[in-house]
Design an enzyme around this catalytic site. Structure first.
Site, PDB file in Angstrom:
ATOM      1  N   HIS A 144      35.188  41.638  58.414  1.00  0.00           N
ATOM      2  CA  HIS A 144      36.098  40.545  58.064  1.00  0.00           C
ATOM      3  C   HIS A 144      36.882  40.190  59.325  1.00  0.00           C
ATOM      4  O   HIS A 144      37.088  41.041  60.192  1.00  0.00           O
ATOM      5  CB  HIS A 144      37.025  41.073  56.968  1.00  0.00           C
ATOM      6  CG  HIS A 144      37.943  40.069  56.356  1.00  0.00           C
ATOM      7  ND1 HIS A 144      39.094  39.640  56.976  1.00  0.00           N
ATOM      8  CD2 HIS A 144      37.896  39.422  55.164  1.00  0.00           C
ATOM      9  CE1 HIS A 144      39.709  38.775  56.181  1.00  0.00           C
ATOM     10  NE2 HIS A 144      39.004  38.619  55.085  1.00  0.00           N
ATOM     11  N   ASP A 221      37.933  50.171  57.136  1.00  0.00           N
ATOM     12  CA  ASP A 221      38.541  49.093  56.350  1.00  0.00           C
ATOM     13  C   ASP A 221      38.044  49.236  54.910  1.00  0.00           C
ATOM     14  O   ASP A 221      36.898  48.894  54.599  1.00  0.00           O
ATOM     15  CB  ASP A 221      38.129  47.744  56.960  1.00  0.00           C
ATOM     16  CG  ASP A 221      38.524  46.563  56.081  1.00  0.00           C
ATOM     17  OD1 ASP A 221      39.121  46.782  54.995  1.00  0.00           O
ATOM     18  OD2 ASP A 221      38.225  45.422  56.469  1.00  0.00           O
ATOM     19  N   GLN A 224      37.439  46.387  50.382  1.00  0.00           N
ATOM     20  CA  GLN A 224      36.472  46.094  49.320  1.00  0.00           C
ATOM     21  C   GLN A 224      35.910  47.365  48.704  1.00  0.00           C
ATOM     22  O   GLN A 224      35.058  47.297  47.818  1.00  0.00           O
ATOM     23  CB  GLN A 224      35.320  45.242  49.874  1.00  0.00           C
ATOM     24  CG  GLN A 224      35.750  43.920  50.465  1.00  0.00           C
ATOM     25  CD  GLN A 224      36.293  42.964  49.412  1.00  0.00           C
ATOM     26  OE1 GLN A 224      36.023  43.099  48.223  1.00  0.00           O
ATOM     27  NE2 GLN A 224      37.074  41.989  49.838  1.00  0.00           N
ATOM     28  N   LYS A 247      43.713  43.798  45.938  1.00  0.00           N
ATOM     29  CA  LYS A 247      42.293  43.814  45.602  1.00  0.00           C
ATOM     30  C   LYS A 247      41.965  44.936  44.627  1.00  0.00           C
ATOM     31  O   LYS A 247      40.854  45.044  44.134  1.00  0.00           O
ATOM     32  CB  LYS A 247      41.458  43.975  46.865  1.00  0.00           C
ATOM     33  CG  LYS A 247      41.682  42.830  47.845  1.00  0.00           C
ATOM     34  CD  LYS A 247      40.458  42.520  48.647  1.00  0.00           C
ATOM     35  CE  LYS A 247      40.789  41.741  49.900  1.00  0.00           C
ATOM     36  NZ  LYS A 247      40.555  40.304  49.750  1.00  0.00           N
ATOM     37  N   CYS A 385      35.817  34.470  55.504  1.00  0.00           N
ATOM     38  CA  CYS A 385      36.529  35.080  56.636  1.00  0.00           C
ATOM     39  C   CYS A 385      35.632  36.066  57.372  1.00  0.00           C
ATOM     40  O   CYS A 385      36.087  37.099  57.852  1.00  0.00           O
ATOM     41  CB  CYS A 385      37.824  35.761  56.200  1.00  0.00           C
ATOM     42  SG  CYS A 385      39.026  34.606  55.560  1.00  0.00           S
TER      43      CYS A 385
END
Lengths: 427, 152
Positions: A144, A221, A224, A247, A385
């Site tokens: 991202h 990261d 997600q 999220k 993104c």
């Protein structure tokens, strides 16, 4: 496979599906989310934009309301009752995050605004201290923008080089290339756990092991990943792990940076201000201990409390049950959507979570999005993104349906009907 | 709920599938790029300006059906017009797609000619940028701006 073997495999799959449905009552779960009762343009909302942000259960909404109604005060300051209550709640949320990530200590949990701030924090503190001219920062081709741009800024400032691990046509990280790119100049690896544009689950444990053999720290990261997978930062031996509250059914404006104590302790502060100090004179300031050293100013107390409630909610359902339900749903969606003539899936990795990115003939995803919106179906269209991912596949954009624990097979059916409608309009 | 057919009119779909004047212009003496970072739509508009009038105009790029059809029909409409006439047309077109045309809009529509098929866009506010991207790019080209125009 013989016909009989195929039938057996299918029957066994259906039995699995039924068992998961029995354990995970999605209709009951849906009643926890008031927004799912909302109607859009006279139709039931079909919310399939969960990778952008998830909806919030009543428990989270109530926790935030309750905090402002009953406990609101500034934390770590007052001697009065409410300040003490607010501090307890805030630090209680930190403890919940610690257990959620299986971190060794609550002081390794830093509250930030979200993944973007977390990565900028690490780039501007750990990065600026440790990355020098000629050094390298290693990321992947499916990051991202929030895991690209902070490192670019750092590399530009330091005269360092941003190296990129390529991905395969199915959207999988090329591990051999990763191994080749790791070297004496690599100062940090920053990699996504689950790709927001493709849904690929990255084997972070292997990646971290490979990097650690060269004594290179790894930032993961997890934006997600945390809504879909059980994360154990100690088991995978992640040095930094970051995620955003919104999220994972929590509020916006709150997120988490996990870092190993030794690393966080050696890093200079990110922002200066109140709460991050032990003592201040005009000659010298002594910084507070972890985690407060990285939490300058009054934090998002209500956000942290809301995130704590979201984690409790997820724990109550069980991440294993959530993962099984979502896996079923993604398998069903992959089958039914890819069976539509003209559909091309982008991102077909063996291990995926939550995301179905697709193209339909040469119809622009923006047009797909508008037509689905007319059916009450919310998806994301565009580059997500992650423009380098689009460039990798030679496309401008995709349509992306992304799933959460409250989505159903009926909603997937609505998506399929919606896509058929798009085909009719553009026939 | 607004009607999809109002947005995706046949003429628009047809232009999006077979855009007119879709090529580079070797005789171009002006060009500009337009970009919508939100959806990735990207167009280049090529102009051959003779004095004050648009002798020829073409475009290339990628975008959704609305943006591509709009670019295609724009090239047809402004060819042969003066700068001032093109600017006035854009002004009217902008009013049309943002729903700010006069209620009885017939006079306006008459001047807009076949561009009036874009009136349905006004019911879809997020698509206004799609419909106007090529026009903003044309404007930049006419004004001799070198930077990429962005509709964000």
């Amino acid at each position: 496979m013989t016909t009989a073997a195929k039938r057996l495999a299918r029957e066994s799959h259906l039995a699995d599906v039924r068992e998961i449905d029995a354990r995970f009552d999605v209709q009951k779960v849906r009643r926890d989310f008031p927004i799912l009762r909302r109607r859009v343009g006279g139709r039931n909302l079909v919310y399939l934009d969960n990778a952008a942000t998830s909806q919030k259960p009543q428990a989270v909404i109530d926790a935030i309301g309750r905090y402002y109604e009953l406990d609101n005060a500034n934390i770590h300051r007052g001697v009065h009752f409410l300040s003490e209550r607010a501090t307890e709640e805030y630090e209680g949320a930190r403890k919940k995050v610690q257990l959620f990530l299986h971190a060794a200590d609550a002081s390794e949990i830093i509250f930030v605004r979200g993944v973007t701030e977390a990565i900028n924090l690490v780039a501007q503190t750990y990065g600026r201290t440790n990355v020098r001219a000629g050094d390298e920062v290693l990321i992947s081709a499916m990051e991202h923008h929030s895991n690209i741009v902070p490192w670019q800024i750092l590399c530009e400032e330091k005269g360092a080089r941003l190296r990129v691990v390529p991905i395969s046509d199915s959207g999988e990280l090329m591990l051999e290339e990763f191994g080749r790119l790791l070297g004496p100049r690599t100062k940090i690896v920053a990699i996504t756990h689950v790709s927001n544009a493709l849904g690929t689950i990255v084997p972070v444990q292997r990646i971290i092991a490979m990097a650690h053999r060269e004594n290179i720290p790894v930032l993961v990261d997890g934006a997600q990943a945390v809504p879909h997978l059980k994360v154990d930062v100690q088991a995978v031996d992640s040095d930094f792990y970051v995620f955003s509250g919104h999220k994972v059914y929590g509020p916006t404006g709150i997120g988490v940076l996990y870092g190993k104590s030794a690393l966080l302790g050696a890093m200079p502060p990110y922002q200066g201000g109140g709460d991050m100090i032990s003592s201040v004179t005009f000659e010298k300031t002594t910084y507070n201990k972890l985690p407060h050293k990285f939490e300058a100013g009054t934090p998002h107390v209500a956000g942290a409390i809301g995130l704590g409630a979201a984690i409790e909610y997820v724990n109550g359902l069980g991440l294993d049950n959530i993962a099984a339900h979502e896996h079923n749903l993604l398998t069903y969606a992959t089958g039914t959507v890819s069976a539509i003539p003209g559909v091309r899936l982008i991102g077909t990795a063996r291990e995926k979570a939550g995301v179905l990115s697709f193209l339909l003939d040469d119809i622009h995803p923006h047009d797909i999005g508008t037509i689905l919106d007319q059916e009450g179906i919310a998806i994301r269209t565009g580059h997500h993104c992650a423009q380098p991912v689009m460039q990798r596949f030679g496309i401008a954009a995709t349509a992306r349906a992304s799933f959460a624990l409250y989505n159903t097979r009926e909603e997937v059916d609505a998506l399929v009907e919606g896509i058929q409608k798009v085909r009719e309009v553009f026939a | 709920m607004p009607d999809l057919r109002e947005l995706y009119q046949e003429v628009i779909l047809e232009h999006s599938k077979a855009p007119r004047n879709y090529r580079e212009l070797p005789t171009a003496n002006h060009r500009a790029e337009g970009y919508n970072p939100l959806c990735g739509d990207h167009f280049t508009v090529y102009l051959n300006l003779a004095g004050d009038s648009i002798r020829d105009i073409t475009f290339q790029g990628s975008g959704c059906a609305i943006s591509k059809a709009s670019a295609s029909m724009m090239t047809q409409m402004v060819k042969g017009k003066t700068r001032a006439e093109a600017a006035t047309l854009f002004e009217q077109f902008h009013k049309l797609v943002t729903g700010k045309s006069p209620a009885n809009g017939n006079g306006n529509r008459a001047e807009l000619g076949k561009l009036s098929v874009f009136s349905g866009v006004s019911e879809f506010p997020v698509r206004v940028k799609c419909a106007t991207l090529a026009w903003h790019t044309l404007q930049a080209s006419l004004e001799g701006k070198q930077d990429t125009v962005s509709t964000e």
